[in-house]
Structures are given as C-alpha cells and as structure tokens.
Design a protein around this motif. Structure first.
Motif, PDB file in Angstrom:
ATOM      1  N   MET A 460       0.828  -1.201   0.000  1.00 38.94           N
ATOM      2  CA  MET A 460       0.000   0.000   0.000  1.00 38.94           C
ATOM      3  C   MET A 460       0.871   1.264   0.000  1.00 38.94           C
ATOM      4  N   LEU A 461       1.950   1.245   0.779  1.00 41.26           N
ATOM      5  CA  LEU A 461       2.832   2.417   0.852  1.00 41.26           C
ATOM      6  C   LEU A 461       3.597   2.629  -0.443  1.00 41.26           C
ATOM      7  N   SER A 462       3.745   1.561  -1.258  1.00 37.36           N
ATOM      8  CA  SER A 462       4.459   1.708  -2.530  1.00 37.36           C
ATOM      9  C   SER A 462       3.513   2.071  -3.672  1.00 37.36           C
ATOM     10  N   ALA A 463       2.199   2.100  -3.392  1.00 37.65           N
ATOM     11  CA  ALA A 463       1.248   2.461  -4.448  1.00 37.65           C
ATOM     12  C   ALA A 463       1.298   3.967  -4.692  1.00 37.65           C
ATOM     13  N   TRP A 464       1.144   4.361  -5.935  1.00 42.29           N
ATOM     14  CA  TRP A 464       1.243   5.772  -6.306  1.00 42.29           C
ATOM     15  C   TRP A 464      -0.107   6.391  -6.635  1.00 42.29           C
ATOM     16  N   THR A 465      -1.156   5.595  -6.642  1.00 48.01           N
ATOM     17  CA  THR A 465      -2.470   6.133  -6.989  1.00 48.01           C
ATOM     18  C   THR A 465      -3.486   5.703  -5.953  1.00 48.01           C
ATOM     19  N   THR A 466      -4.575   6.488  -5.885  1.00 48.58           N
ATOM     20  CA  THR A 466      -5.665   6.136  -4.976  1.00 48.58           C
ATOM     21  C   THR A 466      -6.257   4.785  -5.345  1.00 48.58           C
ATOM     22  N   ALA A 467      -6.376   4.544  -6.674  1.00 44.76           N
ATOM     23  CA  ALA A 467      -6.916   3.250  -7.133  1.00 44.76           C
ATOM     24  C   ALA A 467      -6.034   2.106  -6.670  1.00 44.76           C
ATOM     25  N   GLY A 468      -4.720   2.321  -6.717  1.00 48.82           N
ATOM     26  CA  GLY A 468      -3.809   1.260  -6.252  1.00 48.82           C
ATOM     27  C   GLY A 468      -3.989   0.974  -4.778  1.00 48.82           C
ATOM     28  N   GLN A 470      -6.722   1.511  -2.972  1.00 50.07           N
ATOM     29  CA  GLN A 470      -8.017   0.852  -2.799  1.00 50.07           C
ATOM     30  C   GLN A 470      -7.954  -0.613  -3.206  1.00 50.07           C
ATOM     31  N   GLU A 471      -7.245  -0.906  -4.322  1.00 48.34           N
ATOM     32  CA  GLU A 471      -7.127  -2.283  -4.780  1.00 48.34           C
ATOM     33  C   GLU A 471      -6.422  -3.144  -3.747  1.00 48.34           C
ATOM     34  N   ARG A 472      -5.370  -2.586  -3.097  1.00 43.64           N
ATOM     35  CA  ARG A 472      -4.628  -3.368  -2.095  1.00 43.64           C
ATOM     36  C   ARG A 472      -5.479  -3.591  -0.847  1.00 43.64           C
ATOM     37  N   LEU A 473      -6.316  -2.572  -0.502  1.00 42.10           N
ATOM     38  CA  LEU A 473      -7.202  -2.746   0.641  1.00 42.10           C
ATOM     39  C   LEU A 473      -8.215  -3.852   0.366  1.00 42.10           C
ATOM     40  N   ARG A 474      -8.778  -3.882  -0.885  1.00 45.78           N
ATOM     41  CA  ARG A 474      -9.717  -4.953  -1.237  1.00 45.78           C
ATOM     42  C   ARG A 474      -9.023  -6.315  -1.236  1.00 45.78           C
TER      43      ARG A 474
END
Length: 670
Positions: A460-468, A470-474
């Motif tokens: 999650m900390l390496s994601a650069w977008t809100t969509a990323g 959210q996808e990791r949370l799902r």
C-alpha cells in the motif's frame, strides 16, 4: 433537579438491571460448577460474560460540525449540577480534540491529555491508552469553579508549529496538494511559515458522577469538517460508540458539510442508534412572531431535516442547549421547559438505553441458553442411567446365586472390550486435534494474519495512486475472507470426523446420541464482509491517500488491520473453545459410561458377596436420583429469574428487576 431527570432515572434503572443479570449468571455458574459436569471452558465463558456485563459502558458520542453546540449540550444534559459550564463552550473556546468523559473509579477526578506529537507514532489510540507515560495528567478541582474552568480550558489549547512539522504529522497537506500562493503560510499569532494546530490529540476526563457511575461514557468530538486529517477519530471513537447524537444548527438545518458527515461516517453503521438534534432553537425565538408561528417554523425545520437525512421525524429533536443549561443553573423551570431539553433526555432514555439493553440480552441468550441446555441434557442422562441401574438391581435381586458368576464374567468381558475401544478412540482424538490444527486453527493464526498485514502495508505504501491503494485494501480483505472460507469447510470436516468416531462406540454400547453442531463461523464471515465493505467505502474518503509516505494512510490502515486482526484472533479463540467443548462432551459421555459399567460391576460383586446388600444399594440409587432431580430443579429455579430479566420490557422510570433477582442482588442499585 438532577435526580428527576429521565436520563438519570433510566440509567440508574439500566444499571440495576445489568447488575441483576450479572448476578443471576454468577448464581447459575456456581450451580453448574457444583455439579461438575460441564468443562471449565463453559464456566469461564459464563464468568467472563458476567464480568463484562457488570463493567460494560454505554458509549454515546456527540458529533457535529464546529460551533454546533456539542459541548454545551453535554453540559446541559449531564453537568448542570456544577453551577456553570463543565466543558468549555463559549465563543472562541472550541474543544480541539476528542474527549472521553468516564466515571472516576476511586472517586478522584482528573484529566489526561495525549500530546499531538503522538500522531508521528505508528500506534492506534487504543494502544496509546495503555501507555500511561505518554499522557500528560492534570488535577481537576471540582469545588472551585475558577480552578475547574482553568483546568478544562486545556481542551481548547493550540500551538504554532512550522509547516514542515505539521506536514510530518499529517496536519497539513503535502507540497503536491498545496496551492502555490499558500506555500508560505502566515499564522497571525506566530508569523511566516507557521500554522496553528491543536496541542492535544485526545483527552480523557474522569469524574465522580452518578450518570457516569451508572455506566455511561460520553464522547465529545471536535468539529468533524477536518475529519480527513484524523481518520482514527472515525475508525475508533465513532465505530465503537453504541449511539450517536448528531447535532445540527436549528437556524441552518442540514448543510452540505453536515450531509457529508452523515452519509460517509454515521449512517453506514446499522448496529448503531442515532438521534439528530437541531440545537440553538433560541435563534428562532422572535418576539415579533406569534408562538404558533415559531412552533410551525421549528416543526418545518424538523420535517426538512428528517427528510434530507432519511430518518423518522421522531429521531429529530429541536432544543436550545444554552437556555437549558441556564435554566437549570438558575432553577428556572419555565426556561428549561421552553428549551425542550427534557424531550431529548426522554429520547435518549427510551431509545438509546433500551437498544443497549437488547444487545446485552442477545449476548446472554447466545451463551447461556446453550450451556443451560447442555447441563440439563447431562443431568437427564445421569437420571436415566440411575433409573436403569435401579431397575437392574431389582432384576438382579431375583437372580439365583448360580447365575451371578456367569453375569460377572460376561460383564468383565464387556468392560475389557470397552476399554480397548476407548483407547482406540483416544488415538482418533489425537488425530482429530492434529486435523483441527491443520484444517482450522492454522487458517485463523494471528501470526499468518500479521504477515498478510505486513505485505499489504508495504504494497500500500508503494502504491502511487488512490486506485492502487483501494485495490490493495480490497485484496487484503479478499485474502482474509479466503482464510475464513477454508476455515468454514475445515470446521465442517472436523465435526463429521469426530462424530463418525463417536458413533461407532454409540452403537456398540448404547451411549447417548450427540448432535454436535459445527462451529458457526458463517455469521462471523458475514460480519467480516460487512466490515470490509465499510472500510473500503471509508478508504475512498482519504483525500490525501496519494501521498505514499503519508502518516495518515499508514495510521488509517494500521487501525483497519488491527481491528481485522483482533476479529480473526477472536474467531480463532471461539473455534478453539468449540473444539475443546466437542471433545470434552464426548469424553464426558465415555467417562460416564465407564462409571456406569464399573458401578454395575460393583453391584454384581456385592450381590455375589451378600445378596441381602441389594436393598441398601437400591436405597442409595434412589437417593442419587433424588439428588440429581434436585440439581435440575435448582438449575431451573436459577435460570427462571434470568430469563424473566431478559424477556420483560422496561418502562419509564422502572428498574425492571424481578423480585427473585432483586433478592439475589441484595439491593445493589446503580
């Protein structure tokens, strides 16, 4: 005046009822323990339940935008007996941090405040509450109004810090979200490059007060228009509250920011109870209008508010907190009546408190009914065995002496065969426990969940977008739900394996038939799916989530992850209790059969020695049957008042404690 307030009367009645329920559970626990039939885990669950009920708190959160009068409403509802404002609520004295108001266990008032710098720590508020050293403590003198006001004034404290420091702890937008003309912030009291932030992050006030002693905890939240900067405020305080009082302005009605708070943070939890308060109706008291016109204007505002929030008009109440507080301090009954504060007290007393009571009833029934039924089944089986023994003794009495040795030989052979079969069952039990670890416990192991959390946090900390994000949370909830699915199938397989092993002995030796239920993991899976849906919706509201190093994202996810981990760990604990109880009940039946056949052997041996001793043994069996039936009657007698407590409906100002429970309780009212 305070003793006559509906909220005080109902809380005292609720506290008395709650103590009576806890006392009846303890009485039932002692009777079951004396019989020695059920496993220790069942008694432990009863003891824990009684303790939790006796020490449970009704948590009511007061929520709203800045300057809606939350603190003033709390003062008017509960603390007018201090002769002035307890919580600061005058102009320019806004509460800057969430505040919990609790009962002072030792009767010594005090206040603890958590410094705002703790936002830089990777710990939840729940964890920080356990670390006393990080909090700053303040005495709270209640007798002297000036000293009391000065102490509580700390709740409004702010400090000036550099923009970078504010940004580091998540109280200032990152550079890529800051307008260019606002990069050099000017705070008038502090100067260029400074911003003003709250000094404290969280406050806990302990007071010796009858309302708090009766089990109420009051949550006073700051204005929620900055909720994105402190997501734990939503995830921790609001989610754990039993009820929400949502405060609006009677002159403004439902603003867009009010509607955002309602839709995104309050109305999403169906298990909570909500009341909506239109405060400051005194702003509508126009001396140039007839009272009928003013009343019509207030009712129209109530109707529009209920329609816009999608609630029943009975949930919307119009009050003037300031006039209510003034009227109670001045003992002006006319002004108190005009403020309509008593209608709000009745709504809290007759809606929020009964809802908490229903929740306790559901928890008690879920635990106690199963234990009561198991205990009654075991006693019934023992009585049945004793009656069979009694019948056998009479039959044996008619036997001639030459038949007794043959009966003894046949009975010893049966005992030998049963012991061999029981040893084989013990081996199967060990195999069952190994399967339980593989098919069920390992899937709910908190260590494995920690690994999922760690991987999710890093990704999650390496994601650069809100969509990323959210996808990791799902994905995090998908992985957790997958473990629940496998655990559900594992529980069903375990139940089948053990019942097959037991059914062989059941058919050979006439053991009591068992209807062992598979572990009910499905409702907890549904609860986890509901939690996943709520947190995914909440994640979409984190407007600063695109900052990959954001302390807010990290703390928000850690809060979600900790709640999920605690949920999984609780599920594991329940699964382990289920496995232990299934095995223990089966072992108990085998032990009872062993005792039964050994007793029959002793009967035959006694017959062989002295046939005349049969009359003595028959008398003993009759006494044992009478004792078991006495235990059954005592158990029913102890269960009856508890059942009555759970079934009867409370009335206004009625403690609703049956005579039996009141006698047991010994008058321990709240």
């Amino acid at each position: 005046m305070e003793e006559q307030q509906p909220i005080v009367v109902q809380l005292a009645a609720f506290n008395q009822w709650r103590n009576a329920v806890a006392t009846q559970i303890q009485t039932l626990e002692r009777l079951i323990a004396d019989s020695g039939l059920l496993p220790g885990s069942a008694l432990l669950r009863m003891g824990n339940l009684a303790h939790c009920i006796a020490n449970d708190q009704l948590r009511v959160a007061f929520v709203g935008e800045f300057s809606r009068g939350k603190s003033e409403l709390i003062n008017a509802l509960f603390f007018s007996n201090y002769g002035g404002r307890l919580l600061p609520s005058a102009s320019g004295q806004t509460t800057m941090c969430p505040v919990e108001i609790q009962h002072a266990p030792m009767g010594v008032p005090g206040m603890r405040l958590l410094p705002i710098a703790s936002r830089g720590l990777d710990h939840t508020i729940k964890d920080l509450k356990k670390n006393q050293s990080i909090w700053q403590k303040f005495p709270l003198p209640l007798e002297q109004a000036s000293q009391r006001t000065a102490a509580l004034q700390h709740l409004t404290d702010t400090i000036c810090v550099g923009v970078e420091e504010a940004r580091r702890i998540g109280l200032c937008p990152p550079l890529n979200q800051t307008r260019k003309d606002r990069l050099n912030t000017v705070c008038p009291p502090c100067g260029l490059g400074k911003v003003q932030i709250p000094r404290w992050r969280h406050g806990i006030i302990c007071l010796p007060h009858p309302v708090l002693a009766a089990g109420l905890t009051i949550l006073d939240t700051p204005g929620l228009n900055a909720i994105g900067a402190e997501p734990e405020l939503t995830l921790a305080m609001l989610m754990e509250a039993n009820a929400i009082v949502f405060i609006l302005g009677a002159d403004t009605g439902v603003t867009q920011s009010d509607l955002d708070i309602w839709e995104n943070y309050l109305a999403r939890n169906p298990r909570q109870n909500h009341l909506v308060v239109l405060n400051k109706i005194d702003t509508l008291w126009d001396e140039l209008k007839d009272p009928e016109e003013i009343e019509e204007e207030i009712q129209e505002q109530v109707r529009r508010t209920a329609e816009r929030l999608g609630v029943d008009t009975a949930q919307v109440l119009a009050v003037s907190a300031q006039k209510a507080l003034l009227g109670r301090i001045k003992q002006n009954e006319e002004l108190v009546e005009k403020s309509r504060i008593e209608a709000l007290e009745l709504a809290i007393a007759h809606n929020l408190i009964p809802a908490k009571r229903r929740k306790i009833c559901d928890e008690v029934r879920t635990t106690i009914d199963r234990i009561f039924a198991d205990q009654q089944m075991l006693l019934t089986n023992q009585i049945k065995d004793l009656e069979q023994n009694h019948h056998s003794l009479f039959a044996l009495k008619d036997q001639t002496e030459d038949k007794v040795p043959k009966l003894l030989a046949a009975h010893r052979q049966t005992i030998t065969q049963f012991e061999q079969d029981r040893l084989r069952f013990e081996q199967k039990k060990r195999d069952f426990l190994s399967q339980a670890e593989h098919l069920l416990f390992s899937l709910l192991d908190p260590v494995a969940i920690d690994l999922v959390i760690s991987n999710a946090k890093n990704e999650m900390l390496s994601a650069w977008t809100t969509a990323g994000i959210q996808e990791r949370l799902r994905q995090f909830f998908t992985e957790t739900l997958s473990r629940f699915e496998k655990a559900l199938h594992g529980a069903e397989r375990l139940n089948t394996l053990m019942l097959i092993s037991y059914s062989d002995l059941e058919s050979r030796y006439g053991l009591p038939h068992l209807n062992a239920l598979p572990y009910a993991i499905m409702p907890r899976r549904a609860e986890l799916m509901e939690m996943a849906e709520h947190y995914e919706s909440f994640g979409k509201r984190l407007e600063i989530a695109v900052n990959t190093q954001s302390a807010v994202v990290r703390k928000a996810f850690l809060t979600v992850a900790q709640r999920v981990r605690d949920f999984v760990a609780e599920t594991l604990s329940q699964a382990q209790v289920w496995v232990d109880e299934v095995i223990t009940v089966m072992e108990k039946q085998l032990e009872l059969h062993t005792q039964r056949v050994q007793q029959q052997l002793q009967n035959l041996q006694q017959i062989e020695q002295v046939l005349g001793s049969l009359d003595t043994r028959i008398g003993q069996v009759i006494e044992e049957i009478a004792q078991k039936r006495k235990q059954q009657n005592q158990l029913k007698a102890a269960y009856a008042p508890l059942k009555q407590l759970l079934e009867e409906q409370p009335g206004p100002g009625n403690a609703s404690v049956p005579p039996q429970a009141a006698a047991v309780q010994g008058g321990s009212a709240g």
